[in-house]
Design a protein around this motif. Structure first.
Motif: not given
Lengths: 277, 213
Positions: B171-184
């Motif tokens: 799932g997506h939860e396994k990816h580290l988070q860098l730019d969560q605010e940019i959705k597109n």
């Protein structure tokens, strides 16, 4: 109706690309699914009318018969062709939706053994009383504009449906392979892809509700889908052309104009903002 | 909806679980400090490769869950998991008929009482790894398609099938988070031709195998 905010994200292959719809509203999840399905139906309708790839689309019917007899246009097809002709006239032919021959030659559009003519030109197209005729055999391709129109239609249908459910300000985001629209676009960031690698490259703030970008980052080597209608030569585009505007159809079309004529001022007529990277 | 980015192999919590490169690196770390010149050179190359991998980017966007996709595609119909492993001969025949290589012989397929099928599949393209759900009618026609997880990979890792494969089924939860605010992301139209290929492969699989189950 629920009192809490519900989110839905869906994605389907349509318009030759991946179309995602994100919805957020105080409604049940199933209701969001139903509304998103209406959005996808609207996109499918435009796809089926204006696909060059489908031999049973209205566009294919026009391309094979409009030089022989007038054809009654569906209101969606008429709206898109009329806007194409408006842009062709305003840009003195820099925007020309009749360059399909050159895309067929590159293998970017299918070859159905159709009679392809070098006389294909936007001035051959005549619309009168909702009917279209060609004064000479012409090959219309709405690929540079119909995707944006489809996104606009999906958004309009879903906004209307949300209003029926007493939701006046739903959060809607539609992204059709980079042709996208957001209802709540203010203060939102967007990632623009690198024009060569396609990787997320530059973050910029949304400047209007709709955005489209043209670049060759996904093109196979040697294939150049933007054709200069004057010289009839494929454009060697090395930059990324993004256009913010009030509608995806405007953004989609203007990316091709600014790829060919970066100094154009036509954006002023459509409240558009070009961003060239 | 969540979109996340991470910066390549070295920062992935799952790096190595399925990767030959990881096993090689593990092996290298067990070499005693008294290295020969050749081993030292090899170690340097491996270290260089691991730095290069940091330049890779992957992003993932999750859409419907498998349960939500099932509900949308086949409604409330009860679907039973059918264990299907394609034989080598079947895989070859499907490839011949669809002109698409069969990457996974084990199918994740469910059948309803009305003989409709729900198949969870994985598609790999130029930059993208996609989890997708297909529903087929009892005549083997496509009833619906939903993309479940869409991943993109850039950098030299796109040529490393092992590296890309490690994200399948996750799932997506396994990816580290860098730019969560940019959705597109906007850039250029990405062709969905790999989904078209998958449809051809799956409908041929139905004709050859599923329709007889």
């Amino acid at each position: 109706m629920t009192a809490t905010l519900t989110n839905l994200s869906r994605c389907k292959p349509l318009l030759g690309t991946y179309v995602s719809i994100d919805l957020s509203a105080e409604l049940d999840f199933d209701e969001l699914v139903r509304i998103s399905s209406l959005g996808y139906e609207a996109i499918t309708k435009v796809h089926n009318l204006m696909s060059y790839h489908q031999t049973d689309s209205q566009l294919s019917q026009i391309n094979t018969k409009a030089h022989l007899a007038p054809i009654l246009l569906h209101p969606h097809t008429e709206a898109v062709i009329n806007f194409s002709l408006e842009l062709a006239e305003k840009t003195n032919g820099i925007f020309d939706p009749c360059i399909a021959l050159h895309l067929v030659k590159q293998g970017l559009l299918p070859d159905y053994n159709q009679v392809l003519t070098n006389h294909s030109h936007w001035e051959n197209i005549h619309i009168y009383d909702h009917h279209i005729t060609f004064s000479k055999p012409t090959h219309l391709d709405l690929g540079g504009i119909a995707k944006g129109y489809a996104v606009d239609q999906a958004k309009a249908v879903m906004v209307k449906e949300f209003i029926r459910s007493n939701i006046t300000e739903p959060h809607i985001t539609i992204n059709a392979g980079g042709d996208l629209t957001e209802t709540h676009w203010q203060n939102r960031l967007i990632n623009i892809r690198h024009p060569r690698t396609g990787a997320p490259f530059k973050k910029i703030e949304m400047l209007n509700t709709a955005l489209a970008t043209s670049s060759y980052c996904y093109q196979e080597k040697g294939k150049r889908p933007i054709i200069n209608p004057i010289s009839r030569e494929p454009l060697n585009l090395t930059r990324s052309i993004s256009i913010f505007s009030p509608s995806c159809m405007i953004s989609d079309a203007l990316t091709k104009i600014y790829a060919l004529a970066p100094d154009s001022t036509i954006h002023q007529e459509y409240q558009a903002h070009p961003v060239i990277i | 909806m969540v979109e996340k980015y991470h910066g390549g192999v070295s920062s992935s919590p799952y790096h190595g679980a399925f990767s030959k490169k990881y096993k090689t690196r593990q092996l290298m770390s067990s070499i005693p400090p008294t290295l020969s010149r050749r081993k030292l050179l090899t170690t340097s190359i491996m270290t260089g490769l691991s730095f290069l991998s940091i330049s890779g980017i992957s992003s993932a966007k999750q859409f419907l869950t498998p349960a939500q996709a099932k509900s949308l595609l086949i409604g409330k119909a009860k679907a039973t998991k059918i264990d299907i492993k394609l034989t080598t001969a079947q895989a070859k025949q499907i490839k011949k008929l669809s002109k698409v290589r069969v990457r996974h012989k084990n199918l994740n397929a469910y059948k309803t009482a009305a003989a409709e099928w729900l198949i969870f599949d994985q598609v790999i393209g130029k930059h993208e790894n996609i989890d997708v759900a297909f529903a087929l009618t009892n005549e083997g026609k496509v009833k619906g398609i939903e993309i479940l997880v869409y991943r993109e990979t850039y950098g030299h890792e796109i040529r490393n099938i092992n590296w890309r494969n490690q994200f399948f089924g996750r799932g997506h939860e396994k990816h580290l988070q860098l730019d969560q605010e940019i959705k597109n992301i906007s850039g250029a139209t990405l062709s969905c031709s790999h989904i078209t290929d998958a449809v051809n492969r799956i409908t041929q699989t139905w004709a050859l195998v599923l329709s007889k189950k």
